[in-house]
Design a protein around this motif. Structure first.
Motif, PDB file in Angstrom:
ATOM      1  N   TRP A 141     -62.052 -27.387 -36.982  1.00 36.83           N
ATOM      2  CA  TRP A 141     -63.342 -28.476 -36.951  1.00 36.83           C
ATOM      3  C   TRP A 141     -63.801 -29.545 -36.675  1.00 36.83           C
ATOM      4  N   HIS A 187     -65.901 -32.094 -37.456  1.00 36.58           N
ATOM      5  CA  HIS A 187     -66.171 -33.136 -37.633  1.00 36.58           C
ATOM      6  C   HIS A 187     -65.209 -34.387 -37.834  1.00 36.58           C
ATOM      7  N   GLY A 188     -64.479 -34.310 -36.817  1.00 30.27           N
ATOM      8  CA  GLY A 188     -63.198 -36.001 -37.000  1.00 30.27           C
ATOM      9  C   GLY A 188     -61.807 -35.690 -37.809  1.00 30.27           C
ATOM     10  N   PRO A 189     -60.470 -36.383 -37.765  1.00 27.82           N
ATOM     11  CA  PRO A 189     -59.609 -35.986 -37.983  1.00 27.82           C
ATOM     12  C   PRO A 189     -59.797 -36.921 -39.255  1.00 27.82           C
ATOM     13  N   ASP A 190     -61.335 -38.023 -39.653  1.00 27.49           N
ATOM     14  CA  ASP A 190     -60.961 -38.524 -40.843  1.00 27.49           C
ATOM     15  C   ASP A 190     -61.542 -37.730 -42.143  1.00 27.49           C
ATOM     16  N   THR A 191     -62.189 -37.068 -42.287  1.00 28.43           N
ATOM     17  CA  THR A 191     -62.376 -36.041 -42.898  1.00 28.43           C
ATOM     18  C   THR A 191     -61.645 -34.517 -42.967  1.00 28.43           C
ATOM     19  N   GLN A 194     -58.553 -34.256 -44.223  1.00 34.45           N
ATOM     20  CA  GLN A 194     -57.900 -34.248 -44.961  1.00 34.45           C
ATOM     21  C   GLN A 194     -58.237 -34.188 -45.945  1.00 34.45           C
ATOM     22  N   ASP A 195     -59.659 -35.044 -46.160  1.00 33.89           N
ATOM     23  CA  ASP A 195     -60.501 -34.733 -47.717  1.00 33.89           C
ATOM     24  C   ASP A 195     -61.472 -33.699 -47.827  1.00 33.89           C
ATOM     25  N   GLN A 227     -51.731 -30.056 -37.957  1.00 40.62           N
ATOM     26  CA  GLN A 227     -52.948 -30.183 -36.945  1.00 40.62           C
ATOM     27  C   GLN A 227     -52.117 -29.983 -35.273  1.00 40.62           C
TER      28      GLN A 227
END
Length: 272
Positions: A43, A45-49, A51-52, A70
Motif C-alpha cells: 500500500w 498511499h500511507g497508513p491513514d488511508t 483503514q478506509d 500490518q
C-alpha cells in the motif's frame, strides 16, 4: 468437507470479486497477491488511508470479510515466507516459523526407511534455497544443521548443498514396470530390495504397525441403520421405492415410528 469442486468455484468467485473491487476503488494497492485466503498487499498511499481501504473491501459483499495484519518493525509473514523491508527500499525474504515452532522433526532413531529420513534434510534445504535471498540463506542453512543435530542426525550425514534439479516431466508413451510395496522391517528390507532390483522390480516401502493402529477411539460406533442417507428399496410390484431418511432421535417414552410414520421424504414408485 463439501464438494471437491468448492475450492475451484471459490477461487473463481474471488477472482471476479478482486477484479471488480480493485477497479472501482478510489485508491489501489501497487501490489495485490493472493493465495487461497491469504493476500499480500503493498500500500503506497500511507497508513491513514489503509483503514478506509479495508472498510471499502468489507462493504463489497455481505459474505466476504477481510482482516488485516500490518508489518511490525519492518517485517511481515506471508505463508511460510518472512518478508522484510530493507533500508534501500527492496524486500528481503527468509523462512518464517511461528512462535510455537519447536524444530521437532522425524528423529534419526525412528524406525523408518533411510530415504524418508534423508527427505527431511532434503526438503528443508530445498525450501531454504527457494525462499531465502542471499543475505538470509547462510543463516537458514546453519539453523537447519543445528535443528537436525538436535533430532539425532550425525553432522557428516547432513547435506546443505543445493539439491539437484528435478527432471521436468515430458509426455511420452506409458511405460509399465513391475513394482511391489512391502512393509519396512529393517536390514532385511534392504537385502530384499537389492534382490528384487536385480530382477527389474521396483520396491516401495510402507510403514509397519503404528501406535495409532493399536489405540482405539473412545467414541461409540454409530449404528449404520441410524445414519441419514438415500435408500433404494425394491417393491413386490417390480418397481423401486426411493427414500431420503433424516436422522431421528426419539423422545423418551415415545414409541418407535414405523417406516410409514417417520419423517422421511418419500418419492413415488419408479420403474427400474
Amino acid at each position: 468437507m463439501g464438494s471437491p469442486l468448492s475450492p475451484v468455484l471459490a477461487d473463481i468467485f474471488m477472482e471476479e470479486f478482486e477484479s471488480s473491487s480493485l477497479l472501482t476503488a478510489d485508491l489501489r494497492p501497487s501490489l495485490w497477491l493472493r493465495y487461497v485466503d491469504d493476500t499480500f498487499v503493498v500500500w503506497p498511499h500511507g497508513p491513514d488511508t489503509l483503514q478506509d481501504f479495508l472498510q471499502y473491501l468489507n462493504k463489497q459483499h455481505t459474505s466476504i470479510s477481510f482482516t488485516m495484519e500490518q508489518e511490525q518493525h519492518g517485517t511481515i509473514p506471508f505463508l511460510d515466507v518472512k518478508i522484510s523491508r530493507n533500508p534501500d527500499g527492496t524486500l528481503g525474504h527468509s523462512v518464517y516459523r511461528k512462535p510455537t515452532h519447536t524444530d521437532r522433526y522425524l528423529h534419526q532413531r525412528s524406525f523408518h526407511h533411510p530415504s524418508i529420513k534423508s527427505s527431511v534434510n532434503r526438503t528443508l534445504v530445498q525450501r531454504a534455497f527457494e525462499v531465502c535471498d542471499q543475505d538470509n540463506l547462510k543463516r537458514e542453512l546453519k539453523h537447519i544443521q543445528t535443528s537436525l543435530q538436535r533430532n539425532g542426525y550425525k553432522p557428516h550425514r547432513i547435506k546443505i548443498s543445493k539439491p539437484d534439479q528435478r527432471v521436468p516431466y515430458t509426455q511420452g508413451p506409458p511405460t509399465v514396470s513391475p513394482s511391489v510395496t512391502l512393509p519396512y522391517i529393517g536390514p532385511a528390507s534392504h537385502h530384499l530390495q537389492r534382490i528384487l532390483r536385480q530382477a527389474g522390480v521396483k520396491v516401495y516401502h510402507s510403514s509397519g504397525n503404528k501406535l495409532q493402529g493399536s489405540l482405539h477411539t473412545h467414541k461409540d460406533k454409530q449404528d449404520s441403520s441410524s445414519k441419514p442417507g438415500v435408500y433404494r428399496i425394491p417393491c413386490e410390484c417390480g418397481k423401486v421405492y426411493i427414500r431420503t431418511h433424516r436422522e431421528h432421535h426419539p423422545v423418551d417414552g415415545a414409541s418407535p415410528q414405523t417406516p410409514h410414520q417417520d419423517s422421511s421424504q418419500r418419492r413415488p414408485h419408479q420403474d427400474e
